[in-house]
Design a protein around this motif. Structure first.
Motif, PDB file in Angstrom:
ATOM      1  N   TRP A 171       0.857  -1.191   0.000  1.00 33.75           N
ATOM      2  CA  TRP A 171       0.000   0.000   0.000  1.00 33.75           C
ATOM      3  C   TRP A 171       0.889   1.237   0.000  1.00 33.75           C
ATOM      4  O   TRP A 171       2.030   1.201   0.473  1.00 33.75           O
ATOM      5  N   ASP A 172       0.375   2.301  -0.560  1.00 39.52           N
ATOM      6  CA  ASP A 172       1.100   3.571  -0.594  1.00 39.52           C
ATOM      7  C   ASP A 172       0.618   4.394   0.594  1.00 39.52           C
ATOM      8  O   ASP A 172      -0.447   5.011   0.549  1.00 39.52           O
ATOM      9  N   ASP A 173       1.393   4.381   1.661  1.00 43.60           N
ATOM     10  CA  ASP A 173       0.996   5.014   2.907  1.00 43.60           C
ATOM     11  C   ASP A 173       0.974   6.534   2.766  1.00 43.60           C
ATOM     12  O   ASP A 173       1.897   7.136   2.201  1.00 43.60           O
ATOM     13  N   LEU A 174      -0.087   7.163   3.265  1.00 41.25           N
ATOM     14  CA  LEU A 174      -0.226   8.616   3.167  1.00 41.25           C
ATOM     15  C   LEU A 174       0.894   9.356   3.882  1.00 41.25           C
ATOM     16  O   LEU A 174       1.204  10.499   3.543  1.00 41.25           O
ATOM     17  N   VAL A 175       1.512   8.704   4.860  1.00 40.13           N
ATOM     18  CA  VAL A 175       2.577   9.324   5.645  1.00 40.13           C
ATOM     19  C   VAL A 175       3.938   8.740   5.297  1.00 40.13           C
ATOM     20  O   VAL A 175       4.899   9.474   5.051  1.00 40.13           O
ATOM     21  N   ARG A 176       4.020   7.433   5.240  1.00 40.66           N
ATOM     22  CA  ARG A 176       5.308   6.744   5.146  1.00 40.66           C
ATOM     23  C   ARG A 176       5.710   6.349   3.730  1.00 40.66           C
ATOM     24  O   ARG A 176       6.809   5.844   3.520  1.00 40.66           O
ATOM     25  N   GLY A 177       4.802   6.555   2.765  1.00 39.32           N
ATOM     26  CA  GLY A 177       5.121   6.171   1.397  1.00 39.32           C
ATOM     27  C   GLY A 177       4.888   4.686   1.169  1.00 39.32           C
ATOM     28  O   GLY A 177       4.185   4.018   1.932  1.00 39.32           O
ATOM     29  N   PRO A 178       5.491   4.093   0.124  1.00 39.05           N
ATOM     30  CA  PRO A 178       5.250   2.683  -0.217  1.00 39.05           C
ATOM     31  C   PRO A 178       5.621   1.748   0.935  1.00 39.05           C
ATOM     32  O   PRO A 178       6.705   1.848   1.506  1.00 39.05           O
ATOM     33  N   GLN A 179       4.705   0.839   1.261  1.00 39.57           N
ATOM     34  CA  GLN A 179       4.907  -0.120   2.350  1.00 39.57           C
ATOM     35  C   GLN A 179       4.612  -1.527   1.855  1.00 39.57           C
ATOM     36  O   GLN A 179       3.777  -1.740   0.973  1.00 39.57           O
ATOM     37  N   THR A 180       5.293  -2.482   2.471  1.00 35.56           N
ATOM     38  CA  THR A 180       5.102  -3.894   2.124  1.00 35.56           C
ATOM     39  C   THR A 180       5.077  -4.732   3.389  1.00 35.56           C
ATOM     40  O   THR A 180       5.914  -4.549   4.278  1.00 35.56           O
TER      41      THR A 180
END
Length: 457
Positions: free
Chosen positions: A165-174
């Protein structure tokens, strides 16, 4: 799509500044995007949840300026959760487990000794109906786990299954679902853990964005899988950094650490609290925003640091002073009246003293000084006492205005030869009893000539 966010506190204590950060992130995100804000009380734990805490949380949010479009209580929504459970059971995605806490702990330790990750091995899936019947005959009750989609054909042979998911705060996450245990959704007593009611409500209420603390990052993969298992498109996620005390300790509702209620009672302005709660730990300058619209302009979830941020009350004091100094009389009229500060001179008094106040309540001291005179003997030398007594002989006649102070001190300066601090400080001490404070040019008309003469040492 209408942006819809939610703040879902557990009413098991008073919210603190850390909880407030989450509420405000969601509120400002909705404000910037013309969206809706849902206040949803996670009160399924009926033993620990208290109505007085829910009322206090609503009061605290209202004081901060957060106005929910919808208020819900999860304790009234069990039918929604029961339906979600039946849907998962029918799909074979929720399975009963009869292990005790002690048995699970032994298995966890055994896996660690074998240098395997300490995750649940899905042993319950191997149990026969006869074994389950035997467990129930012993008096055991099942807890229910959600079967994560981290395998191809054999649930006992999980494979790396990435959720992105593309986190609104942290950017791309896996997150790799194979690195996780199947989460328990229903306890032995039939009550629900946080995850299932939360996801079921998010679906039912059309939550489009979930913004919360970064301690939930590792939960997000399983929750996305649960959204999909229930036939829903997962919302977008954002995980902000957490706040700690200045010493680095975590905040706790139970301990009352920096609770919003205590900050309100201490006399802080809501926008000072909101500004620091939102902007600290980000690349944005920490300013004292005058209102939520201004704060929204400075709010950017992506500008938030990934490391925790320390909440320093000294910074709150600084922001509070900055806000108090700008408040006009109408904004504080009611609060001043509650302090006994009212009447024809109240507005002129407020304009005179606000620039020297840390909190609105500090105005009480100056109201007493203006109306009742000096409450303690000024710390003046005999020489200064003689000087002040002589200075009072030069008080000009009324009417007085802001120019009166200069007219008076110019005459005293010429007669005494004093200037600077030696001229002004003895007069300030005699008039107010304090070595610092509002401009005497503003205070003198409030004292009046008779009131000023009454301060003559």
């Amino acid at each position: 799509m209408t942006v819809t966010v939610r703040f879902a506190p557990s009413p098991t204590g008073y919210i603190h500044i850390g909880n407030t950060r989450t509420a405000l992130f969601n509120w400002l995100f909705a404000l910037k995007n013309g969206g809706r804000f849902v206040l949803r009380f996670d009160d399924t734990d009926v033993e620990r949840s208290k109505s007085e805490y829910a009322e206090a949380i609503a009061t605290d949010l209202d004081w901060l300026g957060v106005k929910p479009d919808r208020v819900e209580h999860q304790s009234k929504r069990f039918a929604v959760y029961d339906a979600a459970v039946e849907k998962l059971k029918s799909a074979g995605l929720l399975y009963p487990c009869y292990e005790t806490t002690e048995e699970l702990e032994r298995r966890r330790k055994l896996r660690l000794t074998r240098r395997l990750p300490p995750i649940y091995g899905r042993e319950a899936l191997k149990q026969t109906d006869a074994e389950r019947t035997a467990f129930e005959a012993e008096g055991r009750k099942a807890h229910w786990r959600f079967l994560l989609p981290n395998f191809k054909d054999d649930p006992f042979s999980p494979v790396r299954t990435e959720v992105h998911w593309d986190d609104l705060v942290r950017g791309p996450q896996t997150v790799d679902l194979a690195s996780m245990s199947d989460p328990v959704l229903v306890r032995e007593d039939g009550t629900y853990l946080y995850t299932l009611p939360s996801v079921a409500d998010d679906i039912d209420m059309g939550i489009s964005h979930i913004i919360r603390g970064d301690d939930h990052v590792t939960n997000t993969g399983a929750q996305i899988a649960l959204f999909q298992a229930l036939g829903a498109e997962p919302p977008e996620f954002g995980h902000h950094n957490l706040l700690t005390t200045i010493s680095g300790e975590g905040l706790s509702k139970r301990s009352g650490s920096l609770s919003v209620g205590s900050l309100r009672e201490a006399g802080y302005e809501p926008m000072a609290v909101a500004s620091l709660a939102v902007l600290i730990g980000s690349s944005e300058n920490v300013i004292a925003a005058a209102d939520m619209q201004v704060l929204a302009e400075h709010f950017d979830p992506a500008a938030t640091s990934k490391s925790s941020a320390k909440f320093d009350p000294a910074e709150l004091d600084t922001l509070n002073r900055a806000l108090v100094h700008t408040l006009d009389f109408e904004a504080v009229r009611g609060r001043l009246a509650a302090l006994g500060i009212e009447g024809e001179s109240a507005e002129a008094f407020w304009i005179a003293v606000r620039g020297n106040l840390g909190r609105v309540s500090d105005a009480s001291l100056w109201w007493k000084i203006v109306n009742e005179g000096v409450h303690s003997t000024p710390d003046l030398s005999e020489e200064d006492i003689a000087f002040v007594r002589q200075a009072f002989d030069f008080l000009p006649p009324e009417p007085w205005d802001r120019q009166t102070w200069k007219i008076w001190t110019d005459a005293v300066k010429e007669a005494s030869g004093r200037k600077g601090k030696t001229l002004f400080m003895p007069l300030r001490l005699a008039l107010t009893g304090l070595s610092s404070g509002p401009e005497l040019a503003d205070l003198l008309p409030l004292f009046g000539r008779e009131g000023t003469l009454g301060r003559r040492p």
